[in-house]
Design a protein around this motif. Structure first.
Motif, short mmCIF file in Angstrom:
data_model
loop_
_atom_site.label_atom_id
_atom_site.label_comp_id
_atom_site.label_asym_id
_atom_site.label_seq_id
_atom_site.Cartn_x
_atom_site.Cartn_y
_atom_site.Cartn_z
N UNK A 79 0.83 -1.20 0.00
CA UNK A 79 0.00 0.00 0.00
C UNK A 79 0.87 1.25 0.00
N UNK A 80 1.92 1.25 0.80
CA UNK A 80 2.82 2.40 0.86
C UNK A 80 3.51 2.62 -0.48
N UNK A 81 3.96 1.54 -1.12
CA UNK A 81 4.65 1.66 -2.40
C UNK A 81 3.71 2.09 -3.52
N UNK A 82 2.47 1.61 -3.47
CA UNK A 82 1.48 2.03 -4.47
C UNK A 82 1.26 3.54 -4.39
N UNK A 83 1.14 4.06 -3.18
CA UNK A 83 0.93 5.49 -3.00
C UNK A 83 2.12 6.29 -3.55
N UNK A 84 3.34 5.85 -3.21
CA UNK A 84 4.53 6.57 -3.67
C UNK A 84 4.68 6.48 -5.19
N UNK A 85 4.41 5.30 -5.76
CA UNK A 85 4.54 5.12 -7.21
C UNK A 85 3.53 5.98 -7.96
N UNK A 86 2.37 6.16 -7.39
CA UNK A 86 1.35 7.02 -8.02
C UNK A 86 1.87 8.45 -8.13
N UNK A 87 2.50 8.94 -7.08
CA UNK A 87 3.10 10.28 -7.14
C UNK A 87 4.16 10.35 -8.25
N UNK A 88 5.00 9.33 -8.32
CA UNK A 88 6.09 9.31 -9.31
C UNK A 88 5.51 9.39 -10.72
N UNK A 89 4.57 8.52 -11.02
CA UNK A 89 4.02 8.46 -12.38
C UNK A 89 3.29 9.74 -12.73
N UNK A 90 2.47 10.25 -11.81
CA UNK A 90 1.67 11.43 -12.12
C UNK A 90 2.49 12.71 -12.12
N UNK A 91 3.70 12.66 -11.58
CA UNK A 91 4.59 13.83 -11.67
C UNK A 91 5.22 13.97 -13.05
N UNK A 92 5.09 12.93 -13.90
CA UNK A 92 5.71 12.96 -15.21
C UNK A 92 7.13 12.47 -15.23
N UNK A 93 7.56 11.79 -14.17
CA UNK A 93 8.95 11.34 -14.08
C UNK A 93 9.34 10.43 -15.23
N UNK A 94 8.36 9.68 -15.77
CA UNK A 94 8.64 8.78 -16.89
C UNK A 94 7.92 9.23 -18.16
N UNK A 95 7.65 10.54 -18.23
CA UNK A 95 7.02 11.14 -19.40
C UNK A 95 5.71 10.44 -19.71
N UNK A 96 5.55 9.88 -20.91
CA UNK A 96 4.25 9.30 -21.29
C UNK A 96 4.29 7.79 -21.33
N UNK A 97 5.17 7.17 -20.52
CA UNK A 97 5.28 5.72 -20.51
C UNK A 97 3.95 5.06 -20.14
N UNK A 98 3.72 3.89 -20.70
CA UNK A 98 2.46 3.19 -20.52
C UNK A 98 2.58 2.09 -19.46
N UNK A 99 1.44 1.65 -18.95
CA UNK A 99 1.40 0.52 -18.05
C UNK A 99 0.82 0.81 -16.69
N UNK A 100 0.49 2.09 -16.43
CA UNK A 100 -0.02 2.42 -15.09
C UNK A 100 -1.49 2.07 -14.97
#
Length: 494
Positions: free
Chosen positions: A473-494
């Motif tokens: 649960x903790x990692x899911x929350x942190x990963x959501x921030x990472x992806x939605x910040x644009x850290x990986x641009x427009x990468x797919x799979x989320x």
């Protein structure tokens, strides 16, 4: 309002406002980022009723020659002396974690690499800097958004940096320009040799531009064996370059539930590409870090290398180089995804600065971070021939001193493009565990002991366990921030 904006909106708002709003009366006066930092530091000392103050920084030993001059300058400007205690970069993560337990307050500033941030935050050993930054008004708008995202963790600002360590590809220009070689290469591959668009094209170049000592190589006699490529394959290094290649498949490493995606076609292809390219490298590459890779390339032993940006300045100016002025810097290759070429570099290191939770003077520590990493001071550091800070801000492409350091204005343009497409190494708590699992399995694949498919299957299985051990649960929350910040641009799979 923040709930309606969502996480991406929250982070975008923070960036647009530099670091958040502050009442006009709270903002430190000064026309520049650096001037406000100096004024903020002086005001802090005045509030304490002292003229001098001592701080201590845990510092990467690589910067032992370059950093002191800036610490001396800071002391003259503000009265704040910063002493350093130096360690190798591989030692510092354990030192920071030990400080989280001991809580000694021995250090005020931690200097390490960007990927250390999540573990430091979760260990409670560093503090968010948003309140200080609201008063100091640093300027981040010209930092590429993927690199900028690494300064934050779960939406809060924790670190400053002044080092664009994004990967670069460099070729031997003198060999590419051999007329006979150009004609033969075009006849074989149907295009002119030069900076490759794809990883496959790089391997084709490596397969062509290699030979043995004494061989007549398209009109010249090779004075030593020529290898086609260099890219990091040693333990603790190869997994870093893997992440950039994988990201060029435009796939995230995890989905929204933290299920690994690396054992799919993209991860297998990435591993297979790296295994295949290895046959054009010297066997000793499996034990090499930067101190071995750089001189090997500069001494004319290979045609190409994927490494840190500083290779260009090194190969142009280091003692013993035989390829000065003969280097062709390139934007990193990419992959064709759904008919579109996707290029991604990676930030394998990136020198950063964090403030200890146990510092007795965190505000004083903060002002140094803002001053040293500001646009003006940052440009000076990047231009410093003694330093290992590399370009990442667009303004650095216009600075003649920076071009002089690397011996190539074209290179600065290229590395800034690589900065624009640079992605982070898994910016999550426990990333060292994720890295190590990937690293071990890649080594098995590189040495031919397991197939790429098995390497990725094992890694994905181990990553699942790491996620569960930390807390899904903790990692899911942190990963959501990472992806939605644009850290990986427009990468797919989320």
């Amino acid at each position: 309002m923040m709930r309606r904006l969502g996480i991406a909106g929250m982070i975008a708002t923070l960036v647009l406002l530099a670091v958040g709003p502050a009442r006009a009366a709270d903002v430190v006066p000064g026309a520049t980022v650096e001037e406000r930092a100096v004024n903020g530091a002086k005001a802090y000392l005045k509030k304490l009723g002292v003229e001098k103050l001592d701080l201590t920084m845990m510092m990467v030993s690589l910067f032992a020659k370059a950093q002191p001059k800036y610490l001396d300058e800071w002391e003259k400007l503000t009265g704040i002396r910063i002493k350093t205690i130096e360690y190798g970069y591989t030692e510092i993560p354990a030192k920071i974690m030990a400080d989280a337990v001991a809580k000694t307050g021995q250090y005020d500033i931690y200097n390490h690499q960007m990927y250390m941030l999540p573990d430091a935050v979760e260990a409670g050993v560093v503090i968010p800097l948003d309140d200080f930054a609201a008063r100091g008004q640093p300027y981040f708008d010209d930092i590429p958004k993927t690199l900028r995202s690494e300064m934050y963790y779960k939406g809060k600002l924790y670190t400053f940096f002044t080092d664009g360590d994004q990967t670069v590809l460099a070729l031997r220009k003198d060999l590419v320009e051999l007329p006979q070689a150009r004609a033969a290469f075009k006849a074989k591959f149907g295009r002119e040799p030069g900076c490759p668009d794809t990883w496959k094209q790089w391997e084709e170049l490596a397969s062509f531009f290699n030979g043995k000592k004494g061989q007549n190589f398209y009109g010249i006699t090779l004075e030593k064996d020529l290898y086609g490529a260099q890219e990091y394959r040693a333990r603790e290094f190869g997994y870093r370059w893997w992440q950039g290649r994988f990201s060029s498949k435009n796939k995230l490493m995890f989905d929204r539930n933290m299920k690994p995606l690396i054992d799919g076609p993209e991860g297998i292809e990435t591993t297979r590409e790296m295994v295949s390219l290895t046959k054009y490298m010297p066997q000793d590459v499996f034990g090499w870090g930067t101190p071995q890779n750089y001189p090997f390339f500069a001494q004319g032993n290979s045609f190409s290398i994927s490494t840190f940006p500083s290779i260009v300045g090194y190969a142009n100016k280091a003692q013993g180089t035989v390829i000065s002025g003969k280097i062709l810097p390139c934007v990193v290759p990419g992959s064709v995804v759904k008919g579109k070429l996707v290029r991604r570099s990676v930030q394998p290191a990136g020198t950063n600065y964090m403030v200890s939770k146990y510092s007795k003077h965190p505000e004083a520590a903060y002002w140094f971070l803002q001053w040293f990493t500001g646009p003006e001071m940052g440009n000076r550091a990047v231009a410093d021939p003694d330093g290992f800070w590399d370009p990442f801000r667009p303004s650095q492409g216009k600075d003649p001193k920076i071009a002089e350091k690397y011996g190539s204005k074209d290179f600065v343009t290229i590395t800034l493009e690589n900065a624009r497409i640079a992605v982070p190494m898994i910016p999550l708590q426990g990333n060292r565990e994720y890295f190590d699992a990937l690293d071990v399995n890649l080594q098995e694949a590189f040495h031919g002991r397991i197939a790429p498919e098995e390497a990725m299957k094992r890694t994905a299985r181990q990553w699942e366990k790491i996620t569960d051990d930390i807390g899904r649960k903790r990692q899911i929350e942190a990963w959501k921030y990472v992806v939605e910040s644009g850290a990986y641009l427009d990468a797919e799979g989320f």
